[in-house]
Enzyme design. Sequence first.
Site, mmCIF file in Angstrom:
data_model
loop_
_atom_site.group_PDB
_atom_site.id
_atom_site.type_symbol
_atom_site.label_atom_id
_atom_site.label_comp_id
_atom_site.label_asym_id
_atom_site.label_seq_id
_atom_site.Cartn_x
_atom_site.Cartn_y
_atom_site.Cartn_z
ATOM 1 N N TYR A 102 19.738 23.068 7.696
ATOM 2 C CA TYR A 102 18.374 23.716 7.449
ATOM 3 C C TYR A 102 17.410 23.838 8.738
ATOM 4 O O TYR A 102 17.333 23.042 9.498
ATOM 5 C CB TYR A 102 17.518 22.838 6.569
ATOM 6 C CG TYR A 102 17.833 22.936 5.013
ATOM 7 C CD1 TYR A 102 17.632 24.017 4.300
ATOM 8 C CD2 TYR A 102 18.339 21.886 4.095
ATOM 9 C CE1 TYR A 102 18.214 24.172 2.866
ATOM 10 C CE2 TYR A 102 18.654 21.765 3.016
ATOM 11 C CZ TYR A 102 18.388 22.960 2.332
ATOM 12 O OH TYR A 102 18.799 23.087 0.805
ATOM 13 N N ARG A 141 -3.111 -10.670 5.024
ATOM 14 C CA ARG A 141 -2.309 -9.999 3.999
ATOM 15 C C ARG A 141 -2.722 -10.764 2.629
ATOM 16 O O ARG A 141 -3.316 -10.085 1.937
ATOM 17 C CB ARG A 141 -0.951 -9.863 3.986
ATOM 18 C CG ARG A 141 -0.164 -8.642 3.397
ATOM 19 C CD ARG A 141 1.207 -8.555 3.817
ATOM 20 N NE ARG A 141 2.014 -9.609 3.728
ATOM 21 C CZ ARG A 141 3.418 -9.634 3.679
ATOM 22 N NH1 ARG A 141 4.026 -8.563 4.026
ATOM 23 N NH2 ARG A 141 4.148 -10.722 3.386
ATOM 24 N N MET A 154 19.328 16.490 1.564
ATOM 25 C CA MET A 154 18.930 15.542 0.203
ATOM 26 C C MET A 154 20.371 14.999 0.064
ATOM 27 O O MET A 154 20.458 13.792 -0.207
ATOM 28 C CB MET A 154 18.414 16.512 -0.874
ATOM 29 C CG MET A 154 18.579 15.435 -2.211
ATOM 30 S SD MET A 154 17.891 16.195 -3.569
ATOM 31 C CE MET A 154 16.224 16.914 -2.951
ATOM 32 N N LYS A 183 13.771 -10.912 -3.274
ATOM 33 C CA LYS A 183 12.794 -9.715 -3.780
ATOM 34 C C LYS A 183 13.316 -8.437 -3.541
ATOM 35 O O LYS A 183 14.274 -8.313 -2.788
ATOM 36 C CB LYS A 183 11.415 -9.899 -2.934
ATOM 37 C CG LYS A 183 11.480 -9.656 -1.544
ATOM 38 C CD LYS A 183 10.313 -10.232 -0.813
ATOM 39 C CE LYS A 183 10.348 -9.882 0.645
ATOM 40 N NZ LYS A 183 9.412 -10.432 1.405
HETATM 41 C C1 LIG Z 1 9.661 -11.340 2.676
HETATM 42 C C2 LIG Z 1 9.261 -12.668 2.741
HETATM 43 C C3 LIG Z 1 9.896 -13.473 3.433
HETATM 44 C C4 LIG Z 1 11.447 -13.335 3.986
HETATM 45 O O1 LIG Z 1 11.240 -12.659 5.511
HETATM 46 P P1 LIG Z 1 12.446 -12.356 6.254
HETATM 47 O O2 LIG Z 1 11.986 -11.785 7.536
HETATM 48 O O3 LIG Z 1 13.192 -11.392 5.424
HETATM 49 O O4 LIG Z 1 13.244 -13.625 6.470
HETATM 50 C C5 LIG Z 1 9.610 -15.100 3.544
HETATM 51 N N1 LIG Z 1 8.400 -15.143 2.922
HETATM 52 C C6 LIG Z 1 7.542 -14.182 2.449
HETATM 53 C C7 LIG Z 1 6.190 -14.802 1.922
HETATM 54 C C8 LIG Z 1 7.915 -12.968 2.514
HETATM 55 O O5 LIG Z 1 6.975 -12.233 1.923
#
Ligand SMILES: *Cc1c(COP(=O)(O)O)cnc(C)c1O
Length: 383
Positions: A277, A154, A325, A54
Site C-alpha cells: 500500500y 495511578r 491487515m 492479568k
Molecule cells: C502488571 C503488574 C505487575 C507485573 O508487572 P511486570 O512488570 O509484568 O512484572 C505487578 N504488579 C502490578 C500491580 C501490576 O499491575
Amino acid sequence: MSIPPNKLKPEPQGDHTYEGPLSVLEVHLDKIAWNYLSLKKRLKAGADCSAIVKADAYGLGAPPVAKALFDQGCRHFFVSTLDEAAAVRHVLLQPDVIIYVLNGLFGAPLKEFFDMGAVPVLNSMSDIEYWSDFARASGKKKPAVIHLDTGMNRLGLSAKEVTALVRRNDLLQPIDLRYIMSHLACADQPQHPKNLEQLSRFKQLSAELGIACRYSLANSAGILLGDDYHFDLVRPGCGLYGINPSIGVPSPVHGVVTLRARILQTRDIDQPGTVGYGGEYKIAPPAKCATISAGYADGYLRSLTGHGAVFINGKKCPVIGRVSMDFITVDISALEQSPRVGDWVEIIGPHQTVDDVAAQAGTIGYEILTRLGKRYKRSYTGN
Ligand SMILES: *Cc1c(COP(=O)(O)O)cnc(C)c1O
C-alpha cells in the site's frame, strides 16, 4: 451458487499441500515454569512468589498458564478483573489458590468476589468503605489487599488517604487484610532514584497505618532490585513470559513463545516497481520477495513497517512495504535457497525475541504479547 473446485485452491507448488493452519503460536509452558522457578530462586528467605496472569496471562492464555504455574507450587494469582478471575478459578478450584483482582471493586458485584474466592485489591477510600460495609453486613470478616500509592499516581491510597484511614480504624475492623501492596514505576531502571524513594515511602506509609500485615511491592524488575524489595510476596508478570524485566542487562529469563506464519506466495521481481500500500517501498530487479500470512490484525503491529524482519531457515529477511491487515511482504533476495509456498517463517522464536520485535516496533514486549491475534492456531507444549 457453487464455485468450481479448481478456483478454490491455487495449483499446489512442488509437494506442498494446502492443509493445516496459516500461522501457529506455540506457548512453551515448560519455559514459563522455568522462568517462575528461576525468579523464585532469587527471593530472600520467607518471600513467596505469585504470578500475574492479568490480560489472559499477557495474551498467552490464562487457564493453561495458571495451571502450569500451579504445578510449580504457585498459589497466588493476580488478575485485573473479576471476569479474568473467573477464568482462572474455572481451572484452579483448589481452595488454597488465591486470586487477587487488581482493578478493585469497580463495577463488580461484591458478593461475586467472595463466592469465587477472589480477593479484591482495594485502591481507594471508597473501595475500602464499600468492602468494609459489605463485610460488616455479612457478619464475617472479608479478605482484601490494600494498595498504597507510593509515587506512581495511578491507583492506590495517597499519603493523605492513609492518614484519613488511620483516623477511621473502624473501617478496617471487618476486613481480613491479607497484604498491603504498592507498585514500582521505574524498577526496569535499576539506577533510577525513584526505586529507593518508593521503597522508603512504602515503609513509611505502612508504618503509619500501624497494622501488623504482610507486604508486597515488587514486580518482575523489582525482584531483580534485591532483597529489600521482596517483602512477603512478589508479583512477577513479564519475566514469566520471557520479557526481559530490566533495560540494558542480559535477560535472566527464557523466551516462551514461538510464532510462525506461512509463505503464501513468492515473487521474482523482474521490473522496477513498488511493494504494498502507498507504493512507498521501491524495489528493483533482480529481487525476490515473499508474502507472509500475518498482519496487523494478528498483532504484527503496523509500526513494524520499515523496521520488522522475519527469519527464514535462520536467515534474517527484512519486511518491505507497509504491514497490511493480513499480510507482510519480506525481501528474500539474500537467501541462497529460495523458500517455497507453504514454508514457515519465524516471527518470534529462537532467532528473534519478543523484546527484539518490540524494539523494531518502537514498543515494549508487553504490548507485542498482549496484542497477539486470535487467528494464530495456538498450541501449548511442555506441560
Ligand atoms: C502488571 C503488574 C505487575 C507485573 O508487572 P511486570 O512488570 O509484568 O512484572 C505487578 N504488579 C502490578 C500491580 C501490576 O499491575
